[in-house]
Write a protein that holds these residues in place. Sequence first.
Motif, PDB file in Angstrom:
ATOM      1  N   LEU A   1      48.330  14.327 -49.253  1.00 27.43           N
ATOM      2  CA  LEU A   1      49.672  13.588 -49.647  1.00 27.43           C
ATOM      3  C   LEU A   1      50.997  13.699 -48.641  1.00 27.43           C
ATOM      4  O   LEU A   1      51.925  12.983 -48.631  1.00 27.43           O
ATOM      5  N   THR A   2      50.726  14.385 -47.508  1.00 33.36           N
ATOM      6  CA  THR A   2      51.761  14.799 -46.479  1.00 33.36           C
ATOM      7  C   THR A   2      51.750  13.590 -45.494  1.00 33.36           C
ATOM      8  O   THR A   2      52.521  13.444 -44.633  1.00 33.36           O
ATOM      9  N   TRP A   3      50.494  12.724 -45.377  1.00 34.30           N
ATOM     10  CA  TRP A   3      50.114  11.744 -44.541  1.00 34.30           C
ATOM     11  C   TRP A   3      50.883  10.277 -44.624  1.00 34.30           C
ATOM     12  O   TRP A   3      50.974  10.061 -45.809  1.00 34.30           O
ATOM     13  N   ALA A   4      51.075   9.809 -43.737  1.00 34.74           N
ATOM     14  CA  ALA A   4      51.479   8.511 -43.804  1.00 34.74           C
ATOM     15  C   ALA A   4      50.653   7.457 -44.641  1.00 34.74           C
ATOM     16  O   ALA A   4      51.033   6.390 -45.161  1.00 34.74           O
TER      17      ALA A   4
ATOM     18  N   GLN B   1      26.955  17.155 -57.712  1.00 34.57           N
ATOM     19  CA  GLN B   1      26.182  18.329 -57.989  1.00 34.57           C
ATOM     20  C   GLN B   1      26.095  19.595 -56.747  1.00 34.57           C
ATOM     21  O   GLN B   1      26.568  20.644 -56.898  1.00 34.57           O
ATOM     22  N   ASN B   2      25.845  18.841 -55.634  1.00 34.32           N
ATOM     23  CA  ASN B   2      25.805  19.834 -54.525  1.00 34.32           C
ATOM     24  C   ASN B   2      27.173  20.021 -53.896  1.00 34.32           C
ATOM     25  O   ASN B   2      27.419  21.317 -53.085  1.00 34.32           O
ATOM     26  N   LEU B   3      28.174  19.487 -54.211  1.00 34.07           N
ATOM     27  CA  LEU B   3      29.634  19.690 -53.797  1.00 34.07           C
ATOM     28  C   LEU B   3      30.398  20.655 -54.796  1.00 34.07           C
ATOM     29  O   LEU B   3      31.737  20.654 -54.358  1.00 34.07           O
ATOM     30  N   ILE B   4      29.934  20.873 -55.742  1.00 36.24           N
ATOM     31  CA  ILE B   4      30.830  21.800 -56.680  1.00 36.24           C
ATOM     32  C   ILE B   4      31.346  23.099 -55.874  1.00 36.24           C
ATOM     33  O   ILE B   4      32.469  23.626 -56.158  1.00 36.24           O
ATOM     34  N   PRO B   5      30.494  23.808 -55.027  1.00 36.76           N
ATOM     35  CA  PRO B   5      31.122  25.083 -54.426  1.00 36.76           C
ATOM     36  C   PRO B   5      32.272  24.648 -53.580  1.00 36.76           C
ATOM     37  O   PRO B   5      32.985  25.642 -53.036  1.00 36.76           O
ATOM     38  N   GLU B   6      32.312  23.280 -52.943  1.00 37.38           N
ATOM     39  CA  GLU B   6      33.366  23.171 -51.754  1.00 37.38           C
ATOM     40  C   GLU B   6      34.518  22.516 -52.778  1.00 37.38           C
ATOM     41  O   GLU B   6      35.496  21.843 -52.240  1.00 37.38           O
ATOM     42  N   LEU B   7      34.755  22.430 -54.065  1.00 37.51           N
ATOM     43  CA  LEU B   7      35.872  21.923 -54.856  1.00 37.51           C
ATOM     44  C   LEU B   7      37.114  22.179 -54.544  1.00 37.51           C
ATOM     45  O   LEU B   7      38.041  21.411 -54.342  1.00 37.51           O
ATOM     46  N   GLY B   8      37.195  23.357 -54.615  1.00 34.08           N
ATOM     47  CA  GLY B   8      38.577  24.040 -54.003  1.00 34.08           C
ATOM     48  C   GLY B   8      39.114  23.627 -52.633  1.00 34.08           C
ATOM     49  O   GLY B   8      40.239  23.091 -52.474  1.00 34.08           O
ATOM     50  N   ALA B   9      38.169  23.467 -51.523  1.00 35.51           N
ATOM     51  CA  ALA B   9      38.518  22.882 -50.181  1.00 35.51           C
ATOM     52  C   ALA B   9      38.972  21.350 -50.296  1.00 35.51           C
ATOM     53  O   ALA B   9      39.896  20.873 -49.776  1.00 35.51           O
ATOM     54  N   PHE B  10      38.191  20.443 -51.246  1.00 33.02           N
ATOM     55  CA  PHE B  10      38.383  19.280 -51.573  1.00 33.02           C
ATOM     56  C   PHE B  10      40.000  19.325 -52.150  1.00 33.02           C
ATOM     57  O   PHE B  10      40.856  18.363 -51.738  1.00 33.02           O
ATOM     58  N   LEU B  11      40.380  20.071 -53.012  1.00 35.60           N
ATOM     59  CA  LEU B  11      41.739  20.079 -53.740  1.00 35.60           C
ATOM     60  C   LEU B  11      42.844  20.453 -52.649  1.00 35.60           C
ATOM     61  O   LEU B  11      43.992  19.753 -52.463  1.00 35.60           O
ATOM     62  N   GLN B  12      42.461  21.420 -51.521  1.00 33.96           N
ATOM     63  CA  GLN B  12      43.474  21.525 -50.632  1.00 33.96           C
ATOM     64  C   GLN B  12      43.594  20.503 -49.741  1.00 33.96           C
ATOM     65  O   GLN B  12      44.623  20.328 -49.456  1.00 33.96           O
ATOM     66  N   GLN B  13      42.346  19.988 -49.305  1.00 33.43           N
ATOM     67  CA  GLN B  13      42.352  18.667 -48.469  1.00 33.43           C
ATOM     68  C   GLN B  13      43.230  17.479 -49.183  1.00 33.43           C
ATOM     69  O   GLN B  13      43.972  16.847 -48.562  1.00 33.43           O
ATOM     70  N   TYR B  14      43.261  17.367 -50.356  1.00 34.37           N
ATOM     71  CA  TYR B  14      43.930  16.142 -51.159  1.00 34.37           C
ATOM     72  C   TYR B  14      45.461  16.677 -50.930  1.00 34.37           C
ATOM     73  O   TYR B  14      46.338  15.794 -50.759  1.00 34.37           O
ATOM     74  N   GLU B  15      45.566  17.581 -51.096  1.00 32.91           N
ATOM     75  CA  GLU B  15      47.121  18.082 -50.958  1.00 32.91           C
ATOM     76  C   GLU B  15      47.781  17.957 -49.807  1.00 32.91           C
ATOM     77  O   GLU B  15      48.969  17.629 -49.512  1.00 32.91           O
ATOM     78  N   VAL B  16      46.903  18.048 -48.543  1.00 33.82           N
ATOM     79  CA  VAL B  16      47.339  17.953 -47.391  1.00 33.82           C
ATOM     80  C   VAL B  16      47.332  16.279 -47.034  1.00 33.82           C
ATOM     81  O   VAL B  16      48.421  15.825 -46.294  1.00 33.82           O
TER      82      VAL B  16
ATOM     83  N   GLY C   1      40.758  24.044 -64.807  1.00 36.67           N
ATOM     84  CA  GLY C   1      41.878  24.433 -63.840  1.00 36.67           C
ATOM     85  C   GLY C   1      41.687  23.263 -62.740  1.00 36.67           C
ATOM     86  O   GLY C   1      42.871  22.929 -62.346  1.00 36.67           O
ATOM     87  N   PRO C   2      40.427  22.769 -62.149  1.00 34.18           N
ATOM     88  CA  PRO C   2      40.798  21.873 -61.082  1.00 34.18           C
ATOM     89  C   PRO C   2      41.517  20.525 -61.770  1.00 34.18           C
ATOM     90  O   PRO C   2      41.896  19.737 -61.158  1.00 34.18           O
ATOM     91  N   LEU C   3      40.898  20.242 -63.021  1.00 35.30           N
ATOM     92  CA  LEU C   3      41.445  19.002 -63.511  1.00 35.30           C
ATOM     93  C   LEU C   3      43.047  18.946 -63.804  1.00 35.30           C
ATOM     94  O   LEU C   3      43.710  18.247 -63.479  1.00 35.30           O
ATOM     95  N   SER C   4      43.542  20.372 -63.871  1.00 31.39           N
ATOM     96  CA  SER C   4      45.243  20.426 -64.220  1.00 31.39           C
ATOM     97  C   SER C   4      45.740  20.333 -62.970  1.00 31.39           C
ATOM     98  O   SER C   4      46.780  19.776 -62.809  1.00 31.39           O
ATOM     99  N   THR C   5      45.072  20.637 -61.855  1.00 24.71           N
ATOM    100  CA  THR C   5      45.548  20.519 -60.429  1.00 24.71           C
ATOM    101  C   THR C   5      45.775  19.202 -59.923  1.00 24.71           C
ATOM    102  O   THR C   5      46.725  18.626 -59.574  1.00 24.71           O
ATOM    103  N   LEU C   6      44.763  18.292 -60.528  1.00 21.12           N
ATOM    104  CA  LEU C   6      44.659  16.774 -60.265  1.00 21.12           C
ATOM    105  C   LEU C   6      45.755  16.281 -60.986  1.00 21.12           C
ATOM    106  O   LEU C   6      46.583  15.401 -60.344  1.00 21.12           O
ATOM    107  N   ILE C   7      46.014  16.376 -62.329  1.00 18.81           N
ATOM    108  CA  ILE C   7      46.853  16.039 -62.988  1.00 18.81           C
ATOM    109  C   ILE C   7      48.243  16.342 -62.598  1.00 18.81           C
ATOM    110  O   ILE C   7      49.259  15.528 -62.537  1.00 18.81           O
ATOM    111  N   GLN C   8      48.487  17.697 -62.142  1.00 18.41           N
ATOM    112  CA  GLN C   8      49.658  17.971 -61.301  1.00 18.41           C
ATOM    113  C   GLN C   8      50.009  17.117 -60.001  1.00 18.41           C
ATOM    114  O   GLN C   8      51.295  16.815 -59.876  1.00 18.41           O
ATOM    115  N   PHE C   9      49.040  16.696 -59.390  1.00 17.74           N
ATOM    116  CA  PHE C   9      49.491  16.052 -58.351  1.00 17.74           C
ATOM    117  C   PHE C   9      49.830  14.474 -58.651  1.00 17.74           C
ATOM    118  O   PHE C   9      50.784  14.026 -58.069  1.00 17.74           O
TER     119      PHE C   9
END
Length: 776
Positions: free
Chosen positions: A386-389, A369-384, A418-426
């Motif tokens: 994906l580039t790591w070994a 509940q407390n992390l909802i405002p940071e959801l966008g940052a979490f999605l960006q971090q996950y995309e990063v 929106g965020p679910l769609s992004t996860l599905i794309q990953f």
Amino acid sequence: MAITPGQDVKTTEEGVKCFQSWVMYAHRAWIDKALELQPLRPLTHLAIQALHHEDLFDVTVDLFTDVLINFSAFLTAGDLESLSTVLASTRARQIVSGLKRGHYDTEAISFARFLLAYGDAFVQDLAKKVEDPLLSQIVHQLLELLRCEGYAGVEDEICAQAIEFWMTYTEFLIDSLFAAGEEKPVWMDMARQRVVEVIEASWVKVRMPAGELAASWDSDARAGFKAFRADVRDLLQSSYTLLGVDIFEKLAQLALQSLESRAWLHLEATLFCLNALSDSISDEDSVDAMLCRLFGSSLFADMSSTGEPIPAKTRQTAMNMITEYTAFFERHVEYLPAMLNFLFESLKAPALAGVAAKAILSSCSSCRQNLIPELGAFLQQYEVLLTWATAEVYTKEKVIGGIAAIIQAIPRDEDKYGPLSTLIQFIDRDVSDCIKFMEASQAEKFQSSGICALKCLASMGKALQAPDDAFIDLDADAPQSAFWAEGQGASLQAKVVQMMETVTSLMRWNSDVVEAGCQILKSGYKESAPGLFVFPPEVTVDLVLASKLDTARLDYVLDTACAMLNRHVHEPETTIKSAASALMNNLLGIIHLMGGEPSSDPEVASSGIDLADKMVPHYLDCMMSAHNVQRLFDFTLKGLTAAEIMPKRTAAHFWATFVQNYEVSGDVAIFVGAVTQRYGPQLCHILVRNIGGEAARSELDVLAEPLKKLVFAQPQAKVWLSNALSSEDFPSQKVGSTEKRVWLQKILNLRGAKGTNAAVKDFWMACRGREFAYAS
């Protein structure tokens, strides 16, 4: 056995061994009250004298260790006082001092075991008689065994046994504290202080070795040290009841001191001890205050630093602490940013990524509940990420599960899209890679990508489930959202199904893929409201129908079908009936491919019979309309005669369910009656043969269940059972017609009562040649 000048030591040694044999024989006879101990006891004093003779020490220590462990009641009060004197002697102190310096010779090891045997036998006296100088010295020696040089389970052979004694000691104190009520025993404070000293000594012993030394250990050494740390964790958990919050505050203060002095291995040991207490502590303000000091310190910043060579184990234990204390972060969200930065930074390191990913999932699930405002940052971090070994299957599924948990906390379904769609794309990238690697014949990458995609979907599905403690408004009458039934929600759900079916169709032979596919389906079964993973029944049916006899984990696929039927058991819509019919026909096809023999694959047979069991009584019409349904009943009867317990257990449960009386009518009632009439005699014949001696004793309770239900529900059971008992192929000649008749009458009179199980066991024993309890 007394030693005198010029006496042959070898003769005395043989005398000690002979005495040991007689004492052990006397133990058995003493238990049976067939022997008086007095003739042997006078010899004990002579044996104790032999302890002082250097050449007889080993054999005599072995004697008294054996007696203390197995027959301490043999020793008189005088014997115990003499042994206490030996254990507190100057020589004893010298031996223990040598152990502390790492001198693990045979004499020292034998003496340590002797000391521990005495401690175990007389732990109550050692705890209570705190003023006794001899016993106090013995307690001190026992404590010194925890301070021996070397790593427990590696060089130090005694420490693991010593910690077991101190666990016994602590448990005795706890029992005494509860038994005393409000009046604390006068000796308790001193005894508790000893436990504090034990924990201090244990803290030193659980310290991890430096990296090079740890790398030189073999698997046995690593397992021994790990087992010792587990024992210390158990001791800490027990001690909290005795010591309370004081021990937590002491350890937390020690952690801050270690952090300040950059003593990283000391810090790891302290955090390990604090983790052990996580389930024991209460929500006291003092606990939170100490955790605030610890988590508000430089801990996370230091653990994230790349400028100092901090051991990976220390960082891992700090991450484990985050997982152990997630409830604290729910109460104190101000510490979340530093903690999450540490975790995401740790994802870069191969040695830390798995532990960090687990901690991210735990933190996100608890603080969603407390992390909802940071959801966008979490999605960006996950995309990063994906580039790591370190972006391997385990890491990705845990992190994506954590992000999905945050999405679950978003109130409106439309805002989740929106965020679910992004996860599905990953995840879809892994599906695309799976196909690409298959076409390029890169088998290892092909499998890895497919497994990763489905495990990430399964992790998403689990994280999107409503929390167990979620508030449910029973008075709410607002209609449920139709978002997932049409439009964007429906298209996203279709995409999930398509991804799952694509990978499972390519790798039905891979057990990880099949299990992950089933977990994706199961994630929606517990939900009461529509959602991304709450699929219509035909999605499960399609997966089951596409599975063949050579499909990996076919038993798990059938178990998933069972779970789906359970989920919809109170929703007898046309679609559910259609799904049940399809599953029934598919099961009959599997039975046919198995040749009708449960033993050809006991696990699949068991799961298949369980699926048939779930058809009763809600889907009996689907069973009735199935083609060649007699295959099912023949198969379940064979299951009752199988050598393997799994199909026998499920077959017994199936018949116990089927033979009951249900409120059915029309064609279904006619069908049930016809099946019962046709198969009832065979069922009774098989049950009687099993109970008559063919079954193992451990199977009797299982077989008693259909017998109880049959006798209670079916009036014809008396005739069927009587015929089975008088059959020529009855397996036992140990019981005659009178015993059989008495037993049958007993079963009929019990009419399904609990006593049926006892009657079944008695009859089985009689058929095996033992006394028949009901013969008259």
